[in-house]
Design an enzyme around this catalytic site. Sequence first.
Site, PDB file in Angstrom:
ATOM      1  N   ARG A 185       0.859  -1.188   0.000  1.00 13.85           N
ATOM      2  CA  ARG A 185       0.000   0.000   0.000  1.00 13.85           C
ATOM      3  C   ARG A 185       0.894   1.235   0.000  1.00 13.85           C
ATOM      4  NH1 ARG A 185      -5.294   0.323   1.212  1.00 13.85           N
ATOM      5  NH2 ARG A 185      -5.310  -1.812   1.948  1.00 13.85           N
ATOM      6  N   GLU A 219      -5.680  -8.328  -2.905  1.00 15.60           N
ATOM      7  CA  GLU A 219      -6.113  -7.762  -4.185  1.00 15.60           C
ATOM      8  C   GLU A 219      -4.936  -7.313  -5.046  1.00 15.60           C
ATOM      9  OE1 GLU A 219      -8.863  -4.479  -3.803  1.00 15.60           O
ATOM     10  OE2 GLU A 219      -8.437  -3.806  -5.854  1.00 15.60           O
ATOM     11  N   ARG A 248       2.208  -4.445  -6.241  1.00 17.73           N
ATOM     12  CA  ARG A 248       1.592  -5.650  -5.687  1.00 17.73           C
ATOM     13  C   ARG A 248       1.924  -6.884  -6.516  1.00 17.73           C
ATOM     14  NH1 ARG A 248      -4.309  -3.927  -3.111  1.00 17.73           N
ATOM     15  NH2 ARG A 248      -3.425  -2.384  -1.670  1.00 17.73           N
TER      16      ARG A 248
END
Length: 425
Positions: free
Chosen positions: A276, A348, A388
């Site tokens: 994040r 995710e 990610r």
Amino acid sequence: MIDLRLLREDPDRVRASQRVRGEDVDIVDALLSADERRRSSGSRFDELRNEQKSLGKLVPKAQGEEKVALLQRTKDLAAAVKAADAEQNEAKEEADRLLRSLANLIDPAAPVGGEEDFVTLEEIGTPRDFAAEGFEPRDHVELGQILGAIDTERGAKVAGARSYYLTGVGALLELALVNMAMAQATAAGFTAMITPALVRPAAMDGTGFLGQAAENVYYLPEEERYLVGTSEVPLAAYHMDEILDAGQLPLRYAGFSSCFRREAGTYGKDTRGIIRVHQFEKVEMFVFTSPEEAEAEHRRLLQWEKDFLNALELPYRVIDVASGDLGSSAARKFDIEAWIPTQGKYREVTSTSNTTEYQSRRLSIRMREEGKVRPLATLNGTLVAVPRTIVAILENHQQADGSVVVPEALRPFLGGRSVIEPVAK
RNA sequence: GGAGAGUUGGCCGAGUGGUAAGGCAGCGGCUUGCUAAGCCGUGGUCGGGGUCACACCCGCGCGCGUUCGAUCCGCGCACUCUCCGCCA
């Protein structure tokens, strides 16, 4: 925004949608009355204006006393017109404000509930059993250090929390992923795009990001510009105020841009590593198509996302996101979550939304088919969100010695390299 | 950052304080006939609002003002172009 006609004809459907989203239901009735007021004040203005225009035409021809009387009448009328116009504008503004604050109608097929109420559609691949392989997996931060690929310490020093450098092979890995994504997208017929990251308010608002998501958007007040959190924004706004010919649809774009997110309200969440972050790069698919084709296109976007993750040999699952967890623009959303070994859960990595006609109405993008003009549908889907995906690759493809095997499909984009080796200390 | 010019229908392009020339394209018709051309007619032929459908209203980049009336005058803004300066 939604269709005002539908709201008038079937307000219960809109109320139900707001309810399952967990959003304000009363707004529906406020909007209905504002709309009523807008229409009545509008026709009152029309009548007065009509009279004013016809009388106005008589003025230059009139003479003497007749002219004096006429001017007096038109003068009174002018005041009435002005008042009616002000009332009309006020009603319009109110109705428009309420209409724009309404979220998109939920697709009835979407699961009802909050963040935890998603439905898992499928699980692809099998997470590795590191215990059976005889070693403890390292997390991406440690791997990033060993490989000389990620530097979060200096990222924080220079840019603050949630910042990072991709270094050496890490930087090359990003470029490889982006090139691989663009190669896949263009092979599928997408037009590659490099988009502005800085946009005007109309684009940001039109895409629906200044509602519930506003707190996560960076704003530059001196320039009146927003930093985009996704190239969905400049891609959607690309055709703003245009009427597209039905024959040229679907229009498919793959946009590459930096993405900026304030991550307000996420203190303490994912503070370690690059899961994040405030800034990252992403390749986003965006489609303009007919409303009839939207659902099928949504499935295609999902398939392209799966193709990409399959090529990277990552284990993942596909979830159907529940009503309360959808963005205001989305009628339905599928997320793909990749397996993160050191967290022991799926996280995710991509997301695809069918925003139906919501964005096209706000941005005034329409299609012309057999002479008729009507709103079209827009859809978006992540092809690759770089950090990610790097996390998933490093953690899932690591070996006991700290090296990482490069998925075969990625090798051509990484100079043929098949393994990323630890750098000598 | 400074100076100037501009923004009119699908495209080009005139214009005036009192319902927006003309051309191209479009549409309808006619003639000759085919890598198409000519003539006549139509005409905001587009978008938004409104109506059962009409009517009607709004739209000359956007907003505000002056006026009985603004495409035209004034102010502000956006965008485009040219020149100067600075710059990756």
